[in-house]
Design a protein around this motif. Structure first.
Motif, PDB file in Angstrom:
ATOM      1  N   PHE A 154      -4.093  12.089 -61.481  1.00  0.00           N
ATOM      2  CA  PHE A 154      -3.618  13.407 -61.868  1.00  0.00           C
ATOM      3  C   PHE A 154      -4.628  14.099 -62.774  1.00  0.00           C
ATOM      4  N   GLN A 155      -5.251  13.335 -63.671  1.00  0.00           N
ATOM      5  CA  GLN A 155      -6.213  13.899 -64.612  1.00  0.00           C
ATOM      6  C   GLN A 155      -7.514  14.317 -63.938  1.00  0.00           C
ATOM      7  N   LYS A 156      -7.780  13.817 -62.751  1.00  0.00           N
ATOM      8  CA  LYS A 156      -9.002  14.170 -62.038  1.00  0.00           C
ATOM      9  C   LYS A 156      -8.892  15.504 -61.313  1.00  0.00           C
ATOM     10  N   ILE A 157      -7.704  16.043 -61.206  1.00  0.00           N
ATOM     11  CA  ILE A 157      -7.520  17.338 -60.543  1.00  0.00           C
ATOM     12  C   ILE A 157      -8.174  18.403 -61.416  1.00  0.00           C
ATOM     13  N   ILE A 160      -5.964  20.624 -63.651  1.00  0.00           N
ATOM     14  CA  ILE A 160      -5.371  19.865 -64.756  1.00  0.00           C
ATOM     15  C   ILE A 160      -6.399  19.663 -65.869  1.00  0.00           C
ATOM     16  N   LYS A 161      -7.651  19.392 -65.498  1.00  0.00           N
ATOM     17  CA  LYS A 161      -8.713  19.243 -66.500  1.00  0.00           C
ATOM     18  C   LYS A 161      -8.874  20.529 -67.310  1.00  0.00           C
TER      19      LYS A 161
END
Length: 179
Positions: A154-157, A160-161
Motif C-alpha cells: 500500500f505504501q508503494k502506491i 499514497i506516498k
C-alpha cells in the motif's frame, strides 16, 4: 467520520501520550452512556473539549457506543431509581429542582442519574484499560501491522506516498505530534 478515524489511527501510531487517548476513550464512553438532549450532556461535551484530550478518539468512541447505550438502560434505571428514592437525599433533590438551571440537566430522570453514577464509577477503570490498550497496541500490534505485506504494498502506491509526505510536512509545520 472517516477523518476522525484517520486522526485516531494517527494518534495511536504517533507520539501522543497514551493518557490523552485513554482519557478521550473514557470520556467518549461517558458521553455515550449519558442520554443526550439535556444540559448535563452538553456541559460534559463542552468540558471534555476544553480538557487536553484527543478529540477524534472521544468523538469516535461516542459515535460507536451511543447506539449500544440503550442496552444498559435497565441497569441505569435501577441505579438511578435507587439514588433518587433515598429519603436522606430527598431534601437535596428538592432544593436542586428549585434552582434556575439545574433542572435542565434532567438529574431527576432515573436513567440520567443512573448513567451519571455509572459514568463516575467506570471512568477510572476505562481510563486504565485505555492506557493498557494503547501501550499494548504500540508495542505489539503496530510493528506487526507496519511490517505486513499489505501495508508495504500500500505504501508503494505513488498517490499514497504523496499524501503521506504532505501529511508529514503539515504535521511538522503545525507541531501536531509535538509532545
Amino acid at each position: 467520520m472517516i477523518a476522525f478515524i484517520a486522526k485516531l489511527l494517527t494518534a495511536l501510531n504517533a507520539n501522543s501520550r497514551p493518557g490523552e487517548i485513554a482519557a478521550a476513550l473514557a470520556c467518549g464512553c461517558v458521553l455515550a452512556l449519558i442520554p443526550g438532549g439535556n444540559l448535563l450532556w452538553v456541559v460534559l461535551f463542552i468540558l471534555f473539549f476544553l480538557l487536553k484530550l484527543h478529540a477524534a478518539t472521544m468523538l469516535v468512541t461516542t459515535a460507536l457506543l451511543k447506539p449500544l447505550a440503550h442496552l444498559a438502560d435497565p441497569l441505569l434505571h435501577k441505579t438511578g431509581l435507587f439514588i433518587l428514592s433515598r429519603l436522606s437525599l430527598q431534601p437535596l433533590f428538592v432544593k436542586a429542582a428549585t434552582l434556575p438551571i439545574l433542572p435542565f440537566t434532567h438529574f431527576n430522570d432515573t436513567v440520567v442519574m443512573g448513567s451519571l453514577i455509572w459514568s463516575i464509577i467506570l471512568w477510572l477503570p476505562l481510563f486504565l484499560l485505555g492506557r493498557l490498550l494503547v501501550k499494548g497496541y504500540r508495542s505489539r500490534l503496530a510493528p506487526k501491522i507496519a511490517e505486513s505485506k499489505v501495508v508495504k504494498a500500500f505504501q508503494k502506491i505513488p498517490l499514497i506516498k504523496k499524501i503521506g509526505s504532505a501529511m508529514k510536512k503539515t504535521s511538522e509545520a503545525w507541531g501536531y505530534f509535538a509532545s
